[in-house]
Scaffold this active site. Structure first.
Site, PDB file in Angstrom:
ATOM      1  N   SER A  71       6.017   5.855  -1.704  1.00 22.33           N
ATOM      2  CA  SER A  71       6.223   5.497  -0.304  1.00 22.33           C
ATOM      3  C   SER A  71       7.217   4.352  -0.220  1.00 22.33           C
ATOM      4  CB  SER A  71       4.886   5.071   0.317  1.00 22.33           C
ATOM      5  OG  SER A  71       5.065   4.487   1.589  1.00 22.33           O
ATOM      6  N   TYR A 102      -3.452   0.244   0.970  1.00 22.30           N
ATOM      7  CA  TYR A 102      -2.484   1.310   0.676  1.00 22.30           C
ATOM      8  C   TYR A 102      -1.230   0.731   0.026  1.00 22.30           C
ATOM      9  CZ  TYR A 102       0.661   5.277   1.435  1.00 22.30           C
ATOM     10  OH  TYR A 102       1.558   6.304   1.262  1.00 22.30           O
TER      11      TYR A 102
END
Length: 339
Positions: free
Chosen positions: A139, A152
């Site tokens: 990501s 996260y």
């Protein structure tokens, strides 16, 4: 003819489901490792409709022994694993200090140790055979932390460092097995409907938002033509490069805009029960509720699948530029000779 056997963790919903479909479209047989039986049945059906062999195995990727057992079953029923895609994730939205420690640890177990467990299962089978490819779904947030997603962001940063270490070990061993990371932008996936959230409004991905199929095509392109690092979409490129040069400014900027930017007050429908500890029921598919705002592609993602075309164009432009320079130089020399 089958391209080989691929494993996709978290392949029942969101980006994972889109990856499963894209790989099946390109001729892979696909095994899906996820928890929810309804989603597994749907993913298996998607693969079979596209002509591939399919296997769905209910697996919590945070459980190392369960992942190893699933890998054994895949190789027993479908054959040697050639491609392993680590994608499974869960979400916790809220300030770090108000997030329950158990919730934070559970998110880390899935989002980080799930990747470690999957990578171990894949490489322990691929390295002795001297073939195979592992793809880590990364990501933009592996390069830049944002508020409300400490669990996260921390896990994605950990996966990045872990993968770089494993990459160097494979190179040292002169192993032909490949490992790649594909870093994603914000995607319109179902995860924003079932994350565990403390926010007063509906969570949303940080705009600009892309459809999950954009990311899935990038993953399949990397499976076709392995490379170590791929950044999907212009926002990911800007995030990675921006954090290298203006990290301090981004700290202040994100502190101001990062809270409202991750909430959608206009989305008033009830969220699904969170899937942090238990899988969601039913089959939720790939896309979330932000489709009207989502993009279907970008020049950067197009280039991922057309690297040869881009390289040929670059060579052509270079040759043209060199030719033009040579003509100009010849003209100058000719004029000098005449003068």
């Amino acid at each position: 003819m089958s391209r080989g056997v691929a494993v996709v963790t978290g392949g029942t919903a969101g980006l994972g489901r889109a990856i499963v479909r894209e790989l099946a479209d390109r001729g892979w047989d696909v095994a899906v490792l996820a928890r929810g039986e309804g989603g597994l049945a749907g993913a298996v059906s998607d693969i079979q409709i596209r002509g591939g062999r399919a296997l769905g195995i209910s697996t919590d990727v945070a459980d190392r022994e369960a992942v190893e057992s699933a890998a054994d079953r895949v190789e027993s029923e479908l054959g040697p694993i050639e491609l392993w895609v680590n994608d499974a994730m869960v979400g916790v939205f809220g300030d770090f200090l108000t997030t329950e420690p158990d919730d934070f640890e559970r998110a880390t177990q899935v989002n980080y140790f799930g990747f470690v467990n999957g990578t171990r299962a894949a490489l322990s089978r691929m390295v002795p055979r001297e073939r195979g490819h592992v793809i880590q779904i990364g990501s933009a947030l592996a390069h830049r932390g944002i508020p409300l997603q400490a669990a996260y962001c921390g896990a994605k940063h950990a996966v990045k460092g872990f993968t770089e270490s494993v990459t160097t070990e494979l190179i040292h061993a002169k192993s032909p097995v490949r490992i790649s990371t594909v870093d994603m932008p914000a995607l319109n996936t179902i995860q924003f409907n079932w994350v565990k959230s403390q926010l007063p409004h509906h969570p949303q991905p940080v705009p600009p938002i892309y459809q999950p199929e954009v990311g899935a095509k990038a993953v399949a392109d990397v499976a076709d033509h392995p490379r170590r690092r791929t950044w999907v979409g212009e926002p990911t490129i800007k995030t990675v490069l921006g954090n290298r040069f203006i990290a301090g400014w981004l700290d202040t900027y994100l502190a101001k805009v990062g809270y409202d930017g991750q909430q959608a007050p206009e989305k008033v429908e009830a969220m699904l029960p969170n899937n942090l500890y238990e899988p969601a029921t039913g089959d939720k598919g790939a896309r979330g509720i932000f489709g009207s705002d989502a993009r279907n592609g970008s020049p950067a993602t197009w280039a991922i699948g057309h690297r040869k075309t881009m390289a040929a164009a670059a060579v052509g432009l270079g040759a043209a530029a060199a030719g033009g320079a040579a003509m100009a130089a010849t003209a100058v020399v000719s004029r000098l000779r005449r003068s």
